[in-house]
Design a protein around this motif. Structure first.
Motif, mmCIF file in Angstrom:
data_model
loop_
_atom_site.group_PDB
_atom_site.id
_atom_site.type_symbol
_atom_site.label_atom_id
_atom_site.label_comp_id
_atom_site.label_asym_id
_atom_site.label_seq_id
_atom_site.Cartn_x
_atom_site.Cartn_y
_atom_site.Cartn_z
ATOM 1 N N VAL A 30 0.824 -1.210 0.000
ATOM 2 C CA VAL A 30 0.000 0.000 0.000
ATOM 3 C C VAL A 30 0.858 1.260 0.000
ATOM 4 N N ASP A 31 2.000 1.225 0.684
ATOM 5 C CA ASP A 31 2.893 2.368 0.655
ATOM 6 C C ASP A 31 4.328 1.844 0.678
ATOM 7 N N ASP A 32 5.219 2.636 0.137
ATOM 8 C CA ASP A 32 6.603 2.194 0.075
ATOM 9 C C ASP A 32 7.375 2.581 1.328
ATOM 10 N N LEU A 33 6.664 3.081 2.314
ATOM 11 C CA LEU A 33 7.339 3.412 3.558
ATOM 12 C C LEU A 33 7.580 2.149 4.358
ATOM 13 N N ARG A 34 8.649 2.175 5.115
ATOM 14 C CA ARG A 34 8.833 1.085 6.043
ATOM 15 C C ARG A 34 7.815 1.245 7.172
ATOM 16 N N ALA A 35 7.602 0.172 7.888
ATOM 17 C CA ALA A 35 6.545 0.182 8.902
ATOM 18 C C ALA A 35 6.776 1.302 9.910
ATOM 19 N N TRP A 36 7.989 1.412 10.378
ATOM 20 C CA TRP A 36 8.247 2.417 11.410
ATOM 21 C C TRP A 36 8.112 3.828 10.840
ATOM 22 N N GLN A 37 8.401 3.988 9.544
ATOM 23 C CA GLN A 37 8.246 5.310 8.957
ATOM 24 C C GLN A 37 6.781 5.704 8.875
ATOM 25 N N SER A 38 5.929 4.738 8.644
ATOM 26 C CA SER A 38 4.513 5.068 8.598
ATOM 27 C C SER A 38 4.030 5.538 9.968
ATOM 28 N N VAL A 39 4.575 4.951 10.999
ATOM 29 C CA VAL A 39 4.222 5.404 12.344
ATOM 30 C C VAL A 39 4.689 6.840 12.549
ATOM 31 N N LEU A 40 5.901 7.102 12.121
ATOM 32 C CA LEU A 40 6.458 8.443 12.264
ATOM 33 C C LEU A 40 5.619 9.452 11.489
ATOM 34 N N ALA A 41 5.250 9.086 10.277
ATOM 35 C CA ALA A 41 4.444 9.990 9.464
ATOM 36 C C ALA A 41 3.090 10.238 10.122
ATOM 37 N N HIS A 42 2.550 9.175 10.705
ATOM 38 C CA HIS A 42 1.263 9.306 11.386
ATOM 39 C C HIS A 42 1.365 10.311 12.526
ATOM 40 N N VAL A 43 2.377 10.178 13.325
ATOM 41 C CA VAL A 43 2.534 11.082 14.463
ATOM 42 C C VAL A 43 2.787 12.499 13.978
#
Lengths: 274, 274
Positions: free
Chosen positions: A13-26
């Motif tokens: 769904v996105d090319d971000l790594r899992a932890w990056q998606s968390v960071l982006a969310h925050v």
DNA sequence: AGCGGTACTGTGGTCAGACCACAGAGAGGC
DNA sequence: GCCTCTCTGTGGTCTGACCACAGTACCGCT
């Protein structure tokens, strides 16, 4: 082709790594105001299940946020436990600059030059201000008058004095940068002690220069303050010939990683009371 | 007393958290030269067993190093795989400043003022240098002459131009800070577009100001360069009244966390070729 | 002997589950 | 009513497992 099973597409769904998606969310929640300083981050387990990632990935993002000085984590229970948004940039800036200098991403010479630029601007700014708050700076200078101080203690107060000037300007960006620049070359400053013949004379000269800087600021003489800061900083580094030198003795530094930054702030306060 | 078992003391050898000890270990090796740019970090599993911590703790430290721009991680095998020391500070500085602004640790006003100080010093420094390398800056200005550009593209080139001036000074610390300061207020700059009535006129004014700055630098006129940079930067922010304003529309920013920093460098290069 | 493809290996990325330490909150006993 | 004690929720850590990926080495074919 041949490598993957070619039957089940895992839906990237996105090319971000899992932890990056968390960071982006925050970060997104910080920007739209859902999260503000003082708020708690959701518990790691909740965040993990909400975002559909593992707890370890959440923890990696939390770790980055902590290293960036955005949150403070605390074990236990109650209102003070958990991950709380704090936004204390100083420690993070210090850690970043320090590590970059250690990894040779930044040259000491550039760090000193940058510090020169920022600090000259700071003192000029403070000198031009109507009613500067120099109380903290003066207290630090008084503390530095004590003949009991070891060179290390003296230099710690010295650093705190310079940071206090930045703080007096009210510009937190510059304050954080100054603190970071100074701490990143802490080891080199300490190493410079070795080449100083008469420390007491040097300390006395530094004391006088500090008083001179503060005096020019208090008098509202921005130009003189600039000039004195310039010669003050270049003086020490010329004397110790630090710029463009080899790394300092490794043992003197790298004691603590201290990414949360509260340590540095606490240090400044603590030294001020000596 | 009553809380702990009071029989087995778990031997708190150090008060560092596990991941912090990993960070300290790497930093120490960076300082004493055991690790240098280009080197590989040991594999995570090796590092974990060597330091007596779990792999997850190693990963948290690695994550921080990556976020700080110190290493680049790559899956797979071979010489390019693993965690490699790179020391690319720009992305990390951008991320740090951006997050701090998002978390209200930094005020936009302070960011702009800091940028002003740094950039004024930069252009004066470059103007005073004997043979400044302004090729990149000129190319960017040429690219900005194109009438095809959207405001967003124009502003991207604008940012790259200002960073290129810092790069011309050869001071990587200032360059990284400038890039970070700019990117941290990217959303606010874009939001400023909304209040500009005649964008084409504004763009043309910005083009002329840029040429004027570069001209003063090329002529070796540091004072004029300083003054022009000052009015150039304050001009835009006064026009858009950004300073001390509410946050920009959240959707325009926070797209990617991008802690590795390579993205920003690649962006600068890419825009230069437009 | 040369070449191509395939299996292997080592790496980071991620997840799940378990356990501990800790600190507050609330229930229980005095 | 006060004190204590357990209970609960939190972060901190470890272990083990699996996947994706990219070189490397091997093997078979020509």
């Amino acid at each position: 082709m041949s490598s993957t099973d070619a039957a089940t597409i895992p839906a990237p769904v996105d090319d971000l790594r899992a932890w990056q998606s968390v960071l982006a969310h925050v970060e997104a929640q910080l920007l739209d105001g859902t999260l503000s300083p003082g708020d708690h981050l959701p518990p790691e387990r909740t965040l993990a299940s909400d975002l559909g990632v593992g707890r370890s990935s959440v923890r990696e993002a939390v770790r980055v946020l902590e290293a960036m000085g955005l949150i403070r984590t605390q074990t236990g229970s109650g209102p003070n436990a958990g991950a709380i948004i704090v936004a204390t940039p100083q420690g993070a800036m210090s850690a970043l600059l320090r590590l970059q200098v250690a990894a040779q991403g930044f040259r000491v010479r550039d760090v000193v030059k940058t510090r020169l630029v920022l600090e000259a601007a700071v003192v000029a700014d403070v000198a031009d201000s109507a009613s500067p708050d120099l109380e903290q700076s003066e207290r630090l200078l008084d503390a530095m008058d004590s003949p009991e101080l070891t060179p290390q203690e003296f230099l710690a107060l010295d650093a705190a004095f310079h940071v206090s000037l930045a703080a007096a300007s009210g510009n937190e960006v510059v304050t954080a940068m100054m603190a970071g620049l100074r701490s990143s070359i802490e080891g080199y400053v300490q190493a410079g002690l070795a080449v100083i013949d008469d420390w007491e004379a040097t300390a006395e000269r530094l004391r006088e220069e500090h008083r001179g800087i503060l005096g020019a600021i208090a008098a509202g003489d921005a130009l003189t303050a600039r000039a004195r800061v310039h010669s003050h900083i270049t003086g020490y580094y010329t004397q110790t010939a630090l710029v463009a030198e080899a790394p300092p003795t490794p043992e003197t530094t790298a004691v603590v990683a201290a990414p949360t930054g509260t340590g540095h702030i606490a240090l400044s306060r603590r030294t001020a009371e000596q």
